[in-house]
Design a protein around this motif. Structure first.
Motif, PDB file in Angstrom:
ATOM      1  N   LEU A 134      -4.080  -6.910   1.446  1.00 29.67           N
ATOM      2  CA  LEU A 134      -3.633  -7.568   2.668  1.00 29.67           C
ATOM      3  C   LEU A 134      -4.078  -6.766   3.942  1.00 29.67           C
ATOM      4  O   LEU A 134      -4.090  -5.535   4.135  1.00 29.67           O
ATOM      5  CB  LEU A 134      -2.109  -7.327   2.909  1.00 29.67           C
ATOM      6  N   LEU A 135      -5.051  -7.461   4.810  1.00 28.54           N
ATOM      7  CA  LEU A 135      -5.600  -6.750   6.160  1.00 28.54           C
ATOM      8  C   LEU A 135      -4.475  -6.984   6.919  1.00 28.54           C
ATOM      9  O   LEU A 135      -3.571  -7.987   7.386  1.00 28.54           O
ATOM     10  CB  LEU A 135      -6.505  -7.704   6.623  1.00 28.54           C
ATOM     11  N   GLY A 136      -4.228  -5.725   7.578  1.00 29.26           N
ATOM     12  CA  GLY A 136      -3.190  -5.503   8.611  1.00 29.26           C
ATOM     13  C   GLY A 136      -3.685  -5.655  10.070  1.00 29.26           C
ATOM     14  O   GLY A 136      -4.734  -6.435  10.201  1.00 29.26           O
ATOM     15  N   ALA A 137      -2.971  -5.132  11.009  1.00 28.16           N
ATOM     16  CA  ALA A 137      -3.483  -5.492  12.443  1.00 28.16           C
ATOM     17  C   ALA A 137      -4.623  -4.812  12.887  1.00 28.16           C
ATOM     18  O   ALA A 137      -5.330  -5.147  13.817  1.00 28.16           O
ATOM     19  CB  ALA A 137      -1.957  -4.883  13.226  1.00 28.16           C
ATOM     20  N   ASN A 138      -5.165  -3.774  12.088  1.00 27.27           N
ATOM     21  CA  ASN A 138      -6.149  -2.969  12.404  1.00 27.27           C
ATOM     22  C   ASN A 138      -7.406  -3.886  11.964  1.00 27.27           C
ATOM     23  O   ASN A 138      -8.735  -3.561  12.093  1.00 27.27           O
ATOM     24  CB  ASN A 138      -6.272  -1.646  11.752  1.00 27.27           C
ATOM     25  N   GLY A 139      -7.369  -4.981  11.383  1.00 28.63           N
ATOM     26  CA  GLY A 139      -8.313  -5.893  10.825  1.00 28.63           C
ATOM     27  C   GLY A 139      -9.140  -5.157   9.512  1.00 28.63           C
ATOM     28  O   GLY A 139      -8.589  -4.118   8.811  1.00 28.63           O
ATOM     29  N   LEU A 140     -10.321  -5.394   9.591  1.00 26.51           N
ATOM     30  CA  LEU A 140     -11.229  -5.038   8.541  1.00 26.51           C
ATOM     31  C   LEU A 140     -11.904  -3.568   8.851  1.00 26.51           C
ATOM     32  O   LEU A 140     -12.569  -3.292   9.486  1.00 26.51           O
ATOM     33  CB  LEU A 140     -12.568  -5.739   8.471  1.00 26.51           C
ATOM     34  N   THR A 141     -11.235  -2.566   8.222  1.00 26.34           N
ATOM     35  CA  THR A 141     -11.632  -0.945   8.227  1.00 26.34           C
ATOM     36  C   THR A 141     -12.360  -0.630   7.228  1.00 26.34           C
ATOM     37  O   THR A 141     -12.679  -1.276   6.042  1.00 26.34           O
ATOM     38  CB  THR A 141     -10.501  -0.032   8.578  1.00 26.34           C
TER      39      THR A 141
END
Length: 98
Positions: free
Chosen positions: A23-30
């Protein structure tokens, strides 16, 4: 890697019962998220990834980046969930012939 329509249909049917693994969070693709996707693809071959946000163009850009970085194939995009496939050395999923 190119998949035929028959192979995509097969993978879609297999992915139907799967739950999103990443699940991608608010930080996006890290880097950490990419590493997690790599691990999941190596272990399962076929995974679902849940993407955040309502911006369709941003989601498509993130999907393109994931596909490019992991050498996976986008099987299908349903709403905010993308199905990815990458064969592993173990060949756990036997695709139908072309």
């Amino acid at each position: 890697m190119q998949l035929t329509n028959k192979q995509k249909q097969f993978l879609k049917s297999m992915a139907h019962s799967l739950r999103p693994v990443v699940l991608l969070g608010a930080n996006g693709l890290t880097e950490g998220v990419l590493a997690e996707i790599e691990i999941a693809l190596a272990h399962h071959e076929l995974i679902k990834v849940k993407l955040p946000g309502d911006d369709r163009e941003m989601r498509n850009a993130v999907i393109d980046a994931i596909v490019r970085e992991t050498n996976a194939v986008k099987v299908q995009l349903i709403g905010k969930t993308v199905i990815l496939y990458r064969p592993s050395d173990d060949k756990k999923i036997e695709l139908p012939k072309k």
